[in-house]
Every structure is written in C-alpha cells, then in structure tokens.
Design a protein around this motif. Structure first.
Motif, PDB file in Angstrom:
ATOM      1  N   MET A 174       0.832  -1.168   0.000  1.00 28.10           N
ATOM      2  CA  MET A 174       0.000   0.000   0.000  1.00 28.10           C
ATOM      3  C   MET A 174       0.882   1.238   0.000  1.00 28.10           C
ATOM      4  SD  MET A 174      -2.729  -1.714   0.182  1.00 28.10           S
ATOM      5  CE  MET A 174      -2.556  -3.449   0.340  1.00 28.10           C
ATOM      6  N   ASN A 175       0.401   2.278  -0.567  1.00 29.78           N
ATOM      7  CA  ASN A 175       1.158   3.508  -0.674  1.00 29.78           C
ATOM      8  C   ASN A 175       0.836   4.419   0.496  1.00 29.78           C
ATOM      9  OD1 ASN A 175       2.497   5.778  -1.415  1.00 29.78           O
ATOM     10  ND2 ASN A 175       1.532   5.968  -3.431  1.00 29.78           N
ATOM     11  N   ALA A 176       1.788   4.595   1.406  1.00 28.56           N
ATOM     12  CA  ALA A 176       1.560   5.398   2.598  1.00 28.56           C
ATOM     13  C   ALA A 176       1.470   6.876   2.274  1.00 28.56           C
ATOM     14  CB  ALA A 176       2.675   5.146   3.614  1.00 28.56           C
ATOM     15  N   ALA A 177       2.021   7.315   1.146  1.00 25.26           N
ATOM     16  CA  ALA A 177       2.003   8.729   0.799  1.00 25.26           C
ATOM     17  C   ALA A 177       0.615   9.189   0.364  1.00 25.26           C
ATOM     18  CB  ALA A 177       3.009   9.002  -0.305  1.00 25.26           C
ATOM     19  N   ALA A 178      -0.171   8.298  -0.191  1.00 26.91           N
ATOM     20  CA  ALA A 178      -1.514   8.657  -0.626  1.00 26.91           C
ATOM     21  C   ALA A 178      -2.470   8.572   0.556  1.00 26.91           C
ATOM     22  CB  ALA A 178      -1.970   7.719  -1.734  1.00 26.91           C
ATOM     23  N   THR A 179      -3.035   9.705   0.929  1.00 30.55           N
ATOM     24  CA  THR A 179      -3.966   9.717   2.052  1.00 30.55           C
ATOM     25  C   THR A 179      -5.345  10.073   1.534  1.00 30.55           C
ATOM     26  OG1 THR A 179      -3.446  12.013   2.524  1.00 30.55           O
ATOM     27  CG2 THR A 179      -2.201  10.340   3.732  1.00 30.55           C
ATOM     28  N   THR A 180      -6.333   9.403   2.060  1.00 33.69           N
ATOM     29  CA  THR A 180      -7.709   9.647   1.692  1.00 33.69           C
ATOM     30  C   THR A 180      -8.496   9.908   2.953  1.00 33.69           C
ATOM     31  OG1 THR A 180      -7.475   8.128  -0.156  1.00 33.69           O
ATOM     32  CG2 THR A 180      -9.702   8.679   0.504  1.00 33.69           C
ATOM     33  N   THR A 181      -9.332  10.920   2.905  1.00 38.71           N
ATOM     34  CA  THR A 181     -10.202  11.211   4.030  1.00 38.71           C
ATOM     35  C   THR A 181     -11.594  10.720   3.678  1.00 38.71           C
ATOM     36  OG1 THR A 181      -8.900  13.151   4.561  1.00 38.71           O
ATOM     37  CG2 THR A 181     -11.084  13.035   5.517  1.00 38.71           C
ATOM     38  N   HIS A 182     -12.137   9.887   4.544  1.00 43.75           N
ATOM     39  CA  HIS A 182     -13.468   9.333   4.335  1.00 43.75           C
ATOM     40  C   HIS A 182     -14.448  10.083   5.227  1.00 43.75           C
ATOM     41  CE1 HIS A 182     -11.810   5.921   2.129  1.00 43.75           C
ATOM     42  NE2 HIS A 182     -10.830   5.957   3.007  1.00 43.75           N
ATOM     43  N   THR A 183     -15.626  10.358   4.707  1.00 46.58           N
ATOM     44  CA  THR A 183     -16.633  11.036   5.520  1.00 46.58           C
ATOM     45  C   THR A 183     -17.608  10.049   6.138  1.00 46.58           C
ATOM     46  OG1 THR A 183     -17.967  11.399   3.539  1.00 46.58           O
ATOM     47  CG2 THR A 183     -16.479  13.180   4.196  1.00 46.58           C
ATOM     48  N   ASN A 184     -17.676   8.857   5.571  1.00 45.67           N
ATOM     49  CA  ASN A 184     -18.559   7.822   6.106  1.00 45.67           C
ATOM     50  C   ASN A 184     -17.775   6.543   6.341  1.00 45.67           C
ATOM     51  OD1 ASN A 184     -20.233   9.745   4.434  1.00 45.67           O
ATOM     52  ND2 ASN A 184     -21.815   8.626   5.509  1.00 45.67           N
ATOM     53  N   CYS A 185     -18.213   5.773   7.343  1.00 45.47           N
ATOM     54  CA  CYS A 185     -17.577   4.504   7.685  1.00 45.47           C
ATOM     55  C   CYS A 185     -17.724   3.541   6.510  1.00 45.47           C
ATOM     56  CB  CYS A 185     -18.219   3.921   8.939  1.00 45.47           C
ATOM     57  SG  CYS A 185     -17.538   2.330   9.443  1.00 45.47           S
ATOM     58  N   LEU A 186     -16.644   2.876   6.149  1.00 39.30           N
ATOM     59  CA  LEU A 186     -16.658   1.929   5.043  1.00 39.30           C
ATOM     60  C   LEU A 186     -17.402   0.645   5.390  1.00 39.30           C
ATOM     61  CD1 LEU A 186     -13.002   2.364   3.790  1.00 39.30           C
ATOM     62  CD2 LEU A 186     -15.088   3.245   2.740  1.00 39.30           C
ATOM     63  N   ARG A 187     -17.653   0.411   6.688  1.00 39.74           N
ATOM     64  CA  ARG A 187     -18.345  -0.801   7.104  1.00 39.74           C
ATOM     65  C   ARG A 187     -19.839  -0.567   7.270  1.00 39.74           C
ATOM     66  NH1 ARG A 187     -19.661  -3.075  12.137  1.00 39.74           N
ATOM     67  NH2 ARG A 187     -20.030  -5.303  11.974  1.00 39.74           N
ATOM     68  N   CYS A 188     -20.218   0.470   8.028  1.00 38.96           N
ATOM     69  CA  CYS A 188     -21.633   0.667   8.351  1.00 38.96           C
ATOM     70  C   CYS A 188     -22.256   1.877   7.670  1.00 38.96           C
ATOM     71  CB  CYS A 188     -21.814   0.775   9.860  1.00 38.96           C
ATOM     72  SG  CYS A 188     -21.147   2.298  10.577  1.00 38.96           S
ATOM     73  N   GLY A 189     -21.434   2.778   7.135  1.00 38.68           N
ATOM     74  CA  GLY A 189     -21.960   3.932   6.424  1.00 38.68           C
ATOM     75  C   GLY A 189     -22.251   5.149   7.271  1.00 38.68           C
ATOM     76  N   ARG A 190     -22.056   5.056   8.582  1.00 46.38           N
ATOM     77  CA  ARG A 190     -22.317   6.204   9.447  1.00 46.38           C
ATOM     78  C   ARG A 190     -21.293   7.306   9.213  1.00 46.38           C
ATOM     79  NH1 ARG A 190     -23.709   3.084  15.072  1.00 46.38           N
ATOM     80  NH2 ARG A 190     -25.802   2.463  14.463  1.00 46.38           N
ATOM     81  N   THR A 191     -21.676   8.522   9.568  1.00 40.47           N
ATOM     82  CA  THR A 191     -20.790   9.668   9.418  1.00 40.47           C
ATOM     83  C   THR A 191     -19.630   9.567  10.402  1.00 40.47           C
ATOM     84  OG1 THR A 191     -22.670  11.036   8.779  1.00 40.47           O
ATOM     85  CG2 THR A 191     -20.682  12.184   9.467  1.00 40.47           C
ATOM     86  N   LEU A 192     -18.422   9.824   9.907  1.00 46.06           N
ATOM     87  CA  LEU A 192     -17.228   9.813  10.748  1.00 46.06           C
ATOM     88  C   LEU A 192     -16.946  11.239  11.204  1.00 46.06           C
ATOM     89  CD1 LEU A 192     -15.044   7.439   8.573  1.00 46.06           C
ATOM     90  CD2 LEU A 192     -16.279   6.859  10.662  1.00 46.06           C
TER      91      LEU A 192
END
Length: 113
Positions: free
Chosen positions: A1-19
């Motif tokens: 995996m590429n540690a330099a690439a960062t992604t910010t998620h707004t929802n949980c990838l498992r349940c979909g709730r807002t993070l």
C-alpha cells in the motif's frame, strides 16, 4: 500500500455512518467498526502468515471498499490496480488461478465483523 496517498473518508466503510474525528476519517472506520474488525474471527488455517498480514494491512489502509452486500473493490499491493473481490473469489491474478488470496481474506474479515 502507498503510505504517501492519504484519503479522508466522511462515512464509515463498514456501516456507512458519518465519521466525526480526524482519526476515524483517515482510517475509514469508526471506533466501533474498527473494534469489530480487529476482533473478527475467521478460519485462518488455509492462509499463509504473509497473506494474513496483507489482509489486515488492506483493511487498515481502507483499501477495500464495499460495492454490494458481499462484493468489494480492493486495491493491489502497489496501488496500481483494483480488483472485484468476494469471500469466495477475486479478479486478481491469484484469484483467477483459483487460489485463495489475501483480498478474499480481507473480505471474509470484514463480513465476519
């Protein structure tokens, strides 16, 4: 995996709730879902130790994203390709040969959580 690439998620990838916290947004999972994933029990006897490590890294890096109920999009180790993955099959080179890959294990761990 590429540690330099960062992604910010707004929802949980498992349940979909807002993070809400920056840590959860960076991880892609809320604290409860992250705990469920860490504590998920799956039969690991068919997998090699490096596959188990790679599957956990795939989940930690949020490089496995649910597409449908049991189908996921996964990212290759070098981050250049994506594969469709289910607990029973994968479109990666190993999966196409009929062998079990770490993408399948990551899907099993997420579904067991």
């Amino acid at each position: 995996m590429n540690a330099a690439a960062t992604t910010t998620h707004t929802n949980c990838l498992r349940c979909g709730r807002t993070l809400h916290t920056a840590k959860s947004q960076a991880a892609g999972y809320g604290p409860t879902c992250a705990r469920h994933i860490r504590n998920a029990t799956v039969n690991l006897t068919d997998y090699k130790p490096h596959q188990i490590t790679s599957a956990r890294e795939l989940i930690t890096d949020a490089a496995i994203i649910p597409l449908r109920s049991v189908i996921f999009i996964t990212v290759s180790t070098d981050g250049t390709e994506t594969y469709k993955t289910a607990p029973t099959g994968c479109t990666c080179p190993a999966g196409l040969k009929g062998t079990r890959c770490y993408h399948q294990l990551a899907a099993r761990l997420l579904l067991a959580a």
